[in-house]
Design an enzyme around this catalytic site. Structure first.
Site, short mmCIF file in Angstrom:
data_model
loop_
_atom_site.label_atom_id
_atom_site.label_comp_id
_atom_site.label_asym_id
_atom_site.label_seq_id
_atom_site.Cartn_x
_atom_site.Cartn_y
_atom_site.Cartn_z
CB CYS A 41 0.08 -1.17 0.84
SG CYS A 41 0.39 0.28 0.79
CB CYS A 43 3.07 4.10 6.56
SG CYS A 43 2.06 2.34 6.14
S1 FES Z 1 0.23 2.92 3.14
FE1 FES Z 1 0.02 2.62 4.88
S2 FES Z 1 -0.33 0.48 4.96
FE2 FES Z 1 -0.56 1.34 2.65
#
Ligand code: FES
Ligand SMILES: Cc1ncc(COP(=O)(O)O)c(C=O)c1O
Lengths: 127, 391
Positions: A102, A33
């Protein structure tokens, strides 16, 4: 969506900040992300005596940074190298499946900081 | 400061107006008949639907036969796009849309492209999220059988030049559909003034119930219904009518469109104070979407060096509901395609925040938001590696 532990660590994260004169620095970006994490460590007698982090990411990223740094603080380098994203997620009473990536960020950044420290240590030693 | 419950996510959904609930209630218990049945109970349900249809038609300035009730806004979009695309398949397989549509439109177009051999043009937008009508005209080919461009964007509130695009579509004799789901209750819905052939609405965006929508279909425009079955909705949408839902939709639309001007005046005053307050209380914060041509209730921003999910969680802890188009808040872990299409870089899109106001919001709610937001942003910025690099 998040456990109470995740929310507690998100609202009151431990070990936030930078160490001015660190022995090791680890920076990781999340390719999924696009988030970022930095870990700074201070090492004495091969033990992590201080650790700080800064994170640009979601609630899970911040909570795992807090939990992971807490878990390796006071540990030896060897012990700290063994930390996994799974262990961090478990310590937080789990993460939603979509947020598991993450937790990689924190474990990877810690590993990178330790490697940086070892690298610097090797460089200092006479050949 | 006392914690306060503040709902500022009316673009996601709205509470049902108690007057709407009251109008709906009889159709769950006493008036439960199937509108296709010949006996009195069925005919009463039929009458309720007929009245609802006439009310909606009046608001849209069309005839009742041109109104199709559906199961939600997404279904209306699907019925319009698939229906027109497949009916005209022998004539052509080219669709024109924009790059900022709701997924109900964009994913439908993508599927037609991937699995059914259609060609789709996704028109670009300017930095405010506006489609240029001349781009629409330039994209038209002999094979174009549908133009679908939204009326107002759900993420940044920008209003599209629908009437102008409609004029172009009409000149080329191409059916023109608009997703008016965010415009319901806020903007003029006169299908003649707007030069529309198809228009989608969803009741839960204007204080009606969830799970009921409308598709306006101009007389003479043909479509192939994706959902087949009984002869409901003049053979255009099979399925026993959701009588209570349809009554709820019609009641809500009448209330919302009837009080549109006064509601908008109030919302615009709140919105402008909110925008002004957010931009002046924090550095490195930008308004997204058009500064003037925007929905009366929509305030959307990018707040640099922070991530949207953190903002939402922080606001939630303070009792406030909001929304974001950041990668981390989306199920796909990609930043909003709307913000990217407007030329906003992914890392800036990360810090997107959408606040959408509604009838229950007051000046005190705006004050409260303006009081809590800077602290939440400051806390996240102090944790962000991007912040210090920048400052
Ligand atoms: S979804 Fe982007 S850091 Fe967790
Ligand atoms: C612009 C737009 N189109 C379509 C939809 C889908 O409507 P529904 O939730 O009724 O399916 C929404 C809202 O979710 C929307 O904002």
């Amino acid at each position: 969506m998040y456990s109470e532990k995740v929310m507690n660590h998100f609202m009151n994260p431990h070990n936030v900040g930078v160490i001015e004169d660190p022995d090791g620095v680890g920076k990781e970006g999340n390719p999924i992300c696009g988030d970022l994490m930095e870990i700074f460590i201070k090492v004495k007698d091969d033990r992590i005596v201080d650790i700080k982090f800064r994170t640009f990411g979601c609630g899970a990223a911040i909570a795992t940074s807090s939990m992971a740094t807490e878990m390796v603080k006071g540990k030896t380098i060897e012990e700290a190298m063994e930390i996994t994203n799974k262990a961090v997620a478990e310590a937080l009473d789990g993460l939603p499946p979509i947020k598991m990536h993450c937790s990689n960020l924190a474990a990877d950044a810690i590993h990178a900081a330790i490697e940086d420290y070892l690298e610097k240590k090797r460089a200092k030693q006479p050949a | 400061m006392a914690k306060r419950t503040v709902y500022m996510d009316h673009a996601a959904t709205t509470p049902v107006d108690p007057r709407v609930v009251e109008a709906m209630l009889p159709y769950f218990t006493e008036g439960y008949g199937n509108a296709s049945s010949v006996y009195r109970l069925g005919q009463e349900a039929r009458k309720a639907i007929d009245e609802a249809r006439a009310d909606v038609a009046q608001t849209l300035n069309c005839t009742p036969r041109e109104i199709i009730f559906t199961g939600c806004g997404s279904e209306s979009d699907n019925l319009a796009i698939r229906g027109i695309a497949f009916w005209n398949r022998d004539k052509g397989t080219h669709i024109i849309t924009s790059s900022i549509e709701h997924h109900a439109v964009s994913h439908t177009c993508e599927q037609l492209e991937k699995h059914f051999g259609f060609q789709v043009t996704y028109l670009p937008v300017d930095k405010y999220g506006r489609v240029d009508p001349t781009d629409v005209e330039k994209a038209i080919t002999e094979k174009t059988t549908l133009i679908t461009i939204m009326y107002a964007n759900n993420e940044v509130g920008t209003i599209e030049p629908i009437a102008e695009i409609g004029e172009i579509a009409r000149a080329h004799k191409i059916p023109f559909h608009t997703d008016a789901i965010q415009a319901g209750g806020a903007l003029d819905l006169d299908v003649e003034a707007l030069n529309l052939d198809l228009l989608s609405l969803s009741a839960h965006k204007f204080y009606g119930p969830k799970g009921v929508g409308v598709l306006y279909l101009r007389r003479g425009v043909r479509l192939l219904p994706p959902q087949t079955g009984g002869a409901h909705e003049l053979n255009r949408r099979a399925g026993t009518e959701n009588v209570a839902g349809i009554v709820g939709l019609a009641t809500a639309l009448k209330l919302a469109q009837g009080h549109r001007e006064e509601n908008n005046r109030k919302l615009i005053a709140l919105r402008d104070r909110l925008i002004e307050g957010v931009l002046s209380s924090m550095l490195d914060t930008q308004l997204t979407g058009h500064p003037k041509e925007r929905l009366p209730n929509s305030a959307s921003f990018t707040i640099n060096y922070v991530e949207g999910e953190g903002l939402l969680l922080g606001l939630d802890m303070m009792g406030t509901a909001a929304s974001s188009g950041s990668a981390c808040t989306s199920a796909s872990l990609e930043p909003s395609h709307v913000l990217l299409a407007m030329g906003i870089p992914p890392e800036v899109a990360h810090g997107s925040l959408r606040l959408t106001l509604g009838h229950e919001n007051s000046d005190e709610d705006v004050d409260y938001l303006l009081e809590v937001l800077p602290g939440i942003v400051e806390r996240l910025r102090s944790m962000s590696p991007l912040y210090t690099t920048a400052s």
